[in-house]
Write a protein that holds these residues in place. Structure first.
Motif, PDB file in Angstrom:
ATOM      1  N   ALA A 144     -25.077  34.123  21.140  1.00  0.00           N
ATOM      2  CA  ALA A 144     -24.924  33.131  20.081  1.00  0.00           C
ATOM      3  C   ALA A 144     -26.253  32.572  19.598  1.00  0.00           C
ATOM      4  CB  ALA A 144     -24.036  31.991  20.565  1.00  0.00           C
ATOM      5  N   GLY A 145     -27.343  32.880  20.312  1.00  0.00           N
ATOM      6  CA  GLY A 145     -28.646  32.364  19.918  1.00  0.00           C
ATOM      7  C   GLY A 145     -29.135  31.195  20.737  1.00  0.00           C
ATOM      8  N   MET A 150     -41.323  29.206  27.476  1.00  0.00           N
ATOM      9  CA  MET A 150     -41.749  29.069  26.085  1.00  0.00           C
ATOM     10  C   MET A 150     -40.573  28.932  25.125  1.00  0.00           C
ATOM     11  SD  MET A 150     -44.920  28.665  26.014  1.00  0.00           S
ATOM     12  CE  MET A 150     -44.969  28.615  24.226  1.00  0.00           C
ATOM     13  N   ARG A 151     -39.428  29.506  25.453  1.00  0.00           N
ATOM     14  CA  ARG A 151     -38.261  29.346  24.588  1.00  0.00           C
ATOM     15  C   ARG A 151     -37.773  27.904  24.604  1.00  0.00           C
ATOM     16  NH1 ARG A 151     -35.155  34.046  27.663  1.00  0.00           N
ATOM     17  NH2 ARG A 151     -36.377  32.985  29.295  1.00  0.00           N
ATOM     18  N   LEU A 153     -27.063  26.312  26.743  1.00  0.00           N
ATOM     19  CA  LEU A 153     -27.489  25.574  25.562  1.00  0.00           C
ATOM     20  C   LEU A 153     -27.030  26.317  24.323  1.00  0.00           C
ATOM     21  CD1 LEU A 153     -31.199  24.704  26.471  1.00  0.00           C
ATOM     22  CD2 LEU A 153     -29.166  23.292  26.813  1.00  0.00           C
ATOM     23  N   PRO A 154     -26.409  25.635  23.366  1.00  0.00           N
ATOM     24  CA  PRO A 154     -26.064  26.285  22.091  1.00  0.00           C
ATOM     25  C   PRO A 154     -27.328  26.566  21.298  1.00  0.00           C
ATOM     26  CG  PRO A 154     -25.583  23.948  22.003  1.00  0.00           C
ATOM     27  CD  PRO A 154     -26.007  24.227  23.408  1.00  0.00           C
ATOM     28  N   PRO A 155     -27.231  27.251  20.175  1.00  0.00           N
ATOM     29  CA  PRO A 155     -28.424  27.481  19.348  1.00  0.00           C
ATOM     30  C   PRO A 155     -29.126  26.166  19.045  1.00  0.00           C
ATOM     31  CG  PRO A 155     -26.591  28.781  18.536  1.00  0.00           C
ATOM     32  CD  PRO A 155     -26.032  27.894  19.603  1.00  0.00           C
ATOM     33  N   PRO A 156     -30.449  26.179  18.964  1.00  0.00           N
ATOM     34  CA  PRO A 156     -31.185  24.934  18.741  1.00  0.00           C
ATOM     35  C   PRO A 156     -30.757  24.253  17.449  1.00  0.00           C
ATOM     36  CG  PRO A 156     -32.631  26.849  18.500  1.00  0.00           C
ATOM     37  CD  PRO A 156     -31.360  27.342  19.077  1.00  0.00           C
ATOM     38  N   PRO A 157     -30.539  22.943  17.492  1.00  0.00           N
ATOM     39  CA  PRO A 157     -30.111  22.211  16.289  1.00  0.00           C
ATOM     40  C   PRO A 157     -31.295  21.992  15.351  1.00  0.00           C
ATOM     41  CG  PRO A 157     -30.411  20.690  18.096  1.00  0.00           C
ATOM     42  CD  PRO A 157     -30.626  22.063  18.665  1.00  0.00           C
TER      43      PRO A 157
END
Length: 328
Positions: free
Chosen positions: A64-65, A82-83, A218-222
């Motif tokens: 999902a990213g 780093m991500r 964690l979902p994709p970064p907001p």
């Protein structure tokens, strides 16, 4: 010394089954909280199940990213990834604000979420504490309660949750993956992981007997700028009096979305949707930030020594929102 037995788990399912099968058993990973509590006689496990060597120490990209963080990933390694630093800086900042470098090198992601309160009276076996001994009373209510909760507390307990990482996870809408003794897996939003004290402050999470956290997702970064601010009595190795995690997306001079989570003020990581709604559609500025701060602390109640926290939280929220939107 209080005797206990020990085993090293071979996999997550057998670890969960071992804890479920032994009365008085508990998991041990980094041990940064549990060992202190055992030394003081507050935790008295009859059996320890060591999960520290299970293959749960990787950080993987999700389809999902987002990111899947193994429960045994050390806090220092998570903060350095780093991500995380690029896409979830609020999490990296929160981790680096917690504890000391030595503890971050040992503490695990799963254990951080499950650490117990640092209430003075919880740590003192000579004092009444409903969290430690249900029905004995809450010494903090009439005692020195400077570090205690002003939101979400009850007449049975006013202790706060201690994790910095959990506050950032709450702002990021993270979830935890778990393994039950029968091999059943489930996902629990971090928002639903911790319980409010109510009349049963000794029940701190929604985990079932033997259920073990295996990962945090964690979902994709907001969108928006992410910041974590921790206010404490000294610059390092101190728990938050107030902490604020914010994610503010304000393109074109208007707030499109905002997330605000608080630490140090409640028995669990405290998300404030009401304050987020106050900001939506507003131009960033002192008036909007003050309105959000007031909304965030509506219903707050001090208990004497911690009355100052309410105004401190308002000021910290206003300052972090200003920094997140580059308003002087």
């Amino acid at each position: 010394m209080i005797p206990f037995t020990y085993e090293r788990a071979a996999d997550a399912r057998s670890a969960a089954a071992a804890v479920a099968a032994h009365p008085g058993a508990t998991f041990i990973a980094g041990g940064t909280n549990l060992l202190d509590l055992m030394k003081l006689g507050i935790e008295r496990p009859a059996h320890l199940v060591d999960v520290s060597r299970l293959p749960l120490a990787s950080i993987d990209d999700t389809p999902a990213g987002g990111l899947r963080i193994g429960a045994q990933v050390r806090n220092a390694d998570l903060a350095a990834d780093m991500r995380v630093r690029r896409h979830y800086p609020v999490l990296a900042q929160a981790l680096l604000a917690g504890a000391s470098a030595q503890l971050r090198n040992k503490a695990s992601t799963g254990g951080n979420l499950l650490q117990r309160t640092r209430c003075y009276y919880f740590y003192d076996p000579s004092m009444p504490c409903n969290k430690r001994q249900p029905g004995s009373g809450c010494a903090a209510l009439g005692g020195f309660n400077r570090i205690h909760a002003v939101l979400g507390a009850s007449e049975s307990c006013i202790a706060t949750h201690s994790s910095d990482m959990a506050v950032a996870m709450r702002a990021l809408d993270a979830s935890v993956e778990t393994m039950a003794p029968d091999g059943t897996e489930r996902a629990i939003p971090v928002a639903d992981l911790h319980r409010l004290p109510g009349d049963t402050p000794h029940l701190e999470t929604t985990l079932r007997r033997g259920e073990m956290i295996t990962a945090v997702v964690l979902p994709p970064p907001p969108p928006g700028r992410q910041l974590y601010r921790k206010v404490r009595d000294r610059a390092s190795y101190a728990f938050a009096l107030v902490s604020v995690a914010t994610i503010v997306d304000a393109p074109g001079g208007r707030v499109r979305s905002a997330r605000i989570a608080l630490g140090g003020v409640a028995p669990k990581p405290w998300r404030v949707p009401k304050a987020e709604r106050v900001l939506a559609g507003e131009a960033p500025g002192a008036a909007a930030f003050a309105g959000a701060a007031e909304a965030a602390m509506s219903g707050a109640r001090g208990h004497g020594s911690n009355d100052f926290k309410i105004e401190l939280a308002r000021r910290t929220i206003r300052r972090v929102l200003a920094d997140a939107t580059d308003i002087a």
